[in-house]
Design an enzyme around this catalytic site. Structure first.
Site, PDB file in Angstrom:
ATOM      1  N   HIS A 107       0.794  -1.382  -0.065  1.00 42.09           N
ATOM      2  CA  HIS A 107      -0.127   0.061   0.019  1.00 42.09           C
ATOM      3  C   HIS A 107       0.810   1.271  -0.226  1.00 42.09           C
ATOM      4  O   HIS A 107       1.974   1.265   0.596  1.00 42.09           O
ATOM      5  CB  HIS A 107      -0.915   0.167   1.276  1.00 42.09           C
ATOM      6  CG  HIS A 107      -1.801  -0.792   1.434  1.00 42.09           C
ATOM      7  ND1 HIS A 107      -1.430  -2.205   2.340  1.00 42.09           N
ATOM      8  CD2 HIS A 107      -3.219  -1.027   1.399  1.00 42.09           C
ATOM      9  CE1 HIS A 107      -2.431  -3.020   2.510  1.00 42.09           C
ATOM     10  NE2 HIS A 107      -3.460  -2.223   1.782  1.00 42.09           N
ATOM     11  N   ASP A 110       2.162   2.052   3.297  1.00 39.00           N
ATOM     12  CA  ASP A 110       3.213   1.101   4.129  1.00 39.00           C
ATOM     13  C   ASP A 110       4.689   1.821   3.897  1.00 39.00           C
ATOM     14  O   ASP A 110       5.418   1.618   4.794  1.00 39.00           O
ATOM     15  CB  ASP A 110       3.133  -0.136   3.564  1.00 39.00           C
ATOM     16  CG  ASP A 110       1.735  -0.868   3.371  1.00 39.00           C
ATOM     17  OD1 ASP A 110       0.826  -0.489   4.327  1.00 39.00           O
ATOM     18  OD2 ASP A 110       1.543  -1.845   2.664  1.00 39.00           O
ATOM     19  N   GLU A 238     -11.000  -6.777  -4.475  1.00 32.14           N
ATOM     20  CA  GLU A 238     -10.717  -7.690  -3.446  1.00 32.14           C
ATOM     21  C   GLU A 238     -11.982  -7.688  -2.563  1.00 32.14           C
ATOM     22  O   GLU A 238     -12.262  -7.032  -1.774  1.00 32.14           O
ATOM     23  CB  GLU A 238      -9.379  -7.627  -2.796  1.00 32.14           C
ATOM     24  CG  GLU A 238      -9.047  -8.598  -1.789  1.00 32.14           C
ATOM     25  CD  GLU A 238      -7.949  -8.379  -0.913  1.00 32.14           C
ATOM     26  OE1 GLU A 238      -6.885  -7.774  -1.617  1.00 32.14           O
ATOM     27  OE2 GLU A 238      -7.929  -8.568   0.337  1.00 32.14           O
ATOM     28  N   HIS A 277     -11.139 -14.131   3.862  1.00 33.50           N
ATOM     29  CA  HIS A 277     -12.428 -13.155   3.586  1.00 33.50           C
ATOM     30  C   HIS A 277     -13.325 -14.032   3.174  1.00 33.50           C
ATOM     31  O   HIS A 277     -14.585 -13.832   3.361  1.00 33.50           O
ATOM     32  CB  HIS A 277     -12.053 -12.098   2.288  1.00 33.50           C
ATOM     33  CG  HIS A 277     -11.176 -10.975   2.653  1.00 33.50           C
ATOM     34  ND1 HIS A 277     -10.611 -10.147   1.948  1.00 33.50           N
ATOM     35  CD2 HIS A 277     -10.616 -10.986   3.926  1.00 33.50           C
ATOM     36  CE1 HIS A 277      -9.713  -9.455   2.609  1.00 33.50           C
ATOM     37  NE2 HIS A 277      -9.570  -9.538   3.529  1.00 33.50           N
ATOM     38  N   ASP A 302      -5.072 -13.774  -2.581  1.00 31.74           N
ATOM     39  CA  ASP A 302      -4.377 -13.413  -1.124  1.00 31.74           C
ATOM     40  C   ASP A 302      -4.521 -14.626  -0.409  1.00 31.74           C
ATOM     41  O   ASP A 302      -5.363 -15.205   0.043  1.00 31.74           O
ATOM     42  CB  ASP A 302      -5.068 -12.191  -0.727  1.00 31.74           C
ATOM     43  CG  ASP A 302      -4.532 -10.895  -0.955  1.00 31.74           C
ATOM     44  OD1 ASP A 302      -3.583 -10.961  -2.018  1.00 31.74           O
ATOM     45  OD2 ASP A 302      -4.766  -9.980  -0.227  1.00 31.74           O
ATOM     46  N   ASP A 312     -10.512 -11.396  10.893  1.00 30.52           N
ATOM     47  CA  ASP A 312      -9.861 -11.474   9.696  1.00 30.52           C
ATOM     48  C   ASP A 312      -8.088 -11.687  10.425  1.00 30.52           C
ATOM     49  O   ASP A 312      -7.553 -10.765  10.634  1.00 30.52           O
ATOM     50  CB  ASP A 312      -9.615 -10.119   9.050  1.00 30.52           C
ATOM     51  CG  ASP A 312      -9.236 -10.428   7.614  1.00 30.52           C
ATOM     52  OD1 ASP A 312      -8.717 -11.586   7.340  1.00 30.52           O
ATOM     53  OD2 ASP A 312      -8.815  -9.334   6.836  1.00 30.52           O
ATOM     54  N   ASP A 314      -5.652 -13.322   9.297  1.00 36.41           N
ATOM     55  CA  ASP A 314      -4.528 -13.352   8.488  1.00 36.41           C
ATOM     56  C   ASP A 314      -3.526 -14.306   8.838  1.00 36.41           C
ATOM     57  O   ASP A 314      -2.288 -13.975   8.982  1.00 36.41           O
ATOM     58  CB  ASP A 314      -4.124 -12.098   8.278  1.00 36.41           C
ATOM     59  CG  ASP A 314      -5.078 -11.230   7.612  1.00 36.41           C
ATOM     60  OD1 ASP A 314      -5.873 -11.463   6.623  1.00 36.41           O
ATOM     61  OD2 ASP A 314      -4.823  -9.952   7.790  1.00 36.41           O
ATOM     62  N   ASP A 344      -0.944 -12.703   2.207  1.00 38.82           N
ATOM     63  CA  ASP A 344      -1.750 -11.501   3.134  1.00 38.82           C
ATOM     64  C   ASP A 344      -1.706 -12.227   4.293  1.00 38.82           C
ATOM     65  O   ASP A 344      -3.043 -12.402   4.814  1.00 38.82           O
ATOM     66  CB  ASP A 344      -2.925 -11.263   2.510  1.00 38.82           C
ATOM     67  CG  ASP A 344      -3.356  -9.643   3.153  1.00 38.82           C
ATOM     68  OD1 ASP A 344      -2.702  -9.299   3.996  1.00 38.82           O
ATOM     69  OD2 ASP A 344      -4.532  -9.069   2.432  1.00 38.82           O
TER      70      ASP A 344
END
Ligand code: XUL
Ligand code: CO
Length: 447
Positions: A107, A110, A238, A277, A302, A312, A314, A344
């Site tokens: 991003h 980031d 996404e 997700h 992802d 989430d 991850d 991700d």
């Protein structure tokens, strides 16, 4: 992978991670991911197109809803925020090189700090992107996709493109414009739109119809800009069902497809499906992948996994069953073009050490490489396909084939049914199919 060109931020890993095979007990070696091994006509590296997510790996702090950051990262140092950003990027490329991943994703916020104005933010981003350009050329690690963070800054609290205030959309436009330029400069193969706060918490204060129109208008502007700049990569949406908003407009693959059809965007966007997700939406990972692939719209993945917590989480993908299905769908659609498997995923709050970042990624890469071997074996054996062909054989010829061509009327179909009598009760053999599928999983199929 090219030489490591920075000072070691990861001294605990002195060389690139190598493939040592299943017999190895070296935790810093691949047991299944053999980058140059050819499977179904391509190398593992070409099939899987692994990417590291900059946000979790380099910027993750271990914070959760109950407590702030807990990691001490050696790259989090420097006289200015730009210095810290440069060091973080150096550390990232050292990590990518040692892990031997071909790609990364970021991003805008980031990799570069936010400035006090749109112009200053643009300047910061440009400086850091120039640095990333040098590091990419030196290491050979390239961008899978870029994106803009349109959800962390307080101005985006009520959404970015779906915000009731067009000035907020204007700030989002600036970020997306600059992030698309960054993606183009870094030869990115794709650009992702995850909805972030594009959704709502209550209808009591929300004009849903208009917010969805705003989102479509914003996506059109971004598409037109990307094309005007000669961007040849893919634009992805996404899906995610909730979190941060109670109701997200991009709930799941089917919802996004319907949105794209409604606003005539099917030719311009593809889907980036994230495992955690899909499960939050009440589906399996494979379900959402299949929905996207069946519409010819699966672009990228992802890779991660959720836990029973209900948010989430991850985690790194470690579950063979789910990931064999994922790779099966990807292989059956003919493989990725612009997309790949982007991790991700993040280490747990209690995994304090930088070496844990290696363990997480090695585990995820091995899971997907192992899944590739098993999925290839399933396809080679052809037994599963034969079963499906037999199950749907009635639609291959005769009246079934005519139905699919649209050559039968409702009354003709009724007349035919009347002439045939009651259909046979045919078992779908789910239990048998499950046990046959497990034979592939448990046989391991490697060597
Ligand atoms: C959020 C998420 C994002 C996107 C990129 O749940 O998955 O990191 O992948 O914005
Ligand atoms: Co994601």
């Amino acid at each position: 992978m090219g030489a490591i060109i920075t000072k070691p931020y990861f001294p605990e890993v002195s060389n690139c991670i190598k493939y040592e095979g299943q017999g190895s007990d070296n935790p810093l070696a691949f047991k299944y991911y053999d980058a140059d091994r050819v499977v179904a006509g391509k190398t593992m590296k070409q099939h899987l197109k692994f990417a590291v997510a900059f946000w979790h790996t380099m910027k993750g702090t271990g914070s959760d809803p109950f407590g702030g950051g807990v990691y001490d990262r050696p790259w989090n140092q420097g006289a200015t925020t730009l210095d810290v950003a440069r060091h973080t990027l150096d550390a990232a490329f050292e990590f990518f090189g040692k892990l031997t991943v071909p790609h990364w994703c970021f991003h805008d916020r980031d990799i570069a700090p936010e400035g006090s104005s749109i112009a200053e933010s643009a300047r910061y981003l440009q400086e850091i992107v120039n640095h990333a350009d040098v590091l990419q050329k030196a290491t050979g690690c390239t961008l899978l996709w870029g994106t803009a963070n349109l959800f962390s800054h307080p101005r985006y609290t009520h959404g970015a493109a779906t915000n009731p205030d067009p000035l907020v959309m204007g700030h989002a436009a600036a970020q997306v414009r600059q992030a698309i330029d960054a993606t183009i400069q870094l030869n990115g193969q794709g650009y992702t739109f995850w909805g972030g706060r594009e959704g709502y918490t209550s209808l009591i204060n929300t004009n849903m119809k208009q917010e969805r129109e705003q989102l479509a208008a914003f996506l059109c502007m971004a598409r037109d800009y990307a094309h005007s700049q000669g961007f040849k990569g893919a634009l992805y949406i996404e899906p995610k069902p909730g979190e941060p908003m109670t109701h997200q407009y991009d709930y799941d693959a089917a919802t996004v497809l319907s949105f794209l059809r409604e606003f005539d965007l099917m030719d311009d966007f593809r889907l980036n499906i994230e495992a955690n997700h899909s499960t939050l939406a009440g589906h399996t990972f494979a379900h959402d992948l299949m929905v996207a692939a069946s519409a010819g719209m699966l672009g990228s993945v992802d890779a991660n996994a959720g836990a029973i917590l209900g948010w989430d989480t991850d985690e790194y993908p470690t579950n063979l069953y789910d990931n064999v299905w994922a790779v099966l769908v990807v292989l059956k659609m003919g493989g990725f073009t612009t997309g790949g498997f982007n991790f991700d995923a993040k280490v747990r709050r209690g995994s304090f050490d930088t070496i844990d970042l290696f363990y997480g990624h090695i585990s995820g890469m091995d899971t997907l490489a192992h899944s590739l071997l098993i999925a290839d074996k399933i396809i080679q054996d052809g037994e599963m396909d034969l079963y499906l062909e037999a199950r749907y054989a009635g639609y291959k010829e005769g009246i079934g084939a005519k139905i699919l061509k649209g050559d039968v009327t409702l009354v003709e179909l009724e007349d035919w049914a009347a002439s045939q009598g009651e259909p046979e009760k045919i078992s779908a053999r789910q239990e048998l199919r499950e046990s046959l599928f497990n034979r592939y999983i448990y046989s391991g199929v490697v060597k």
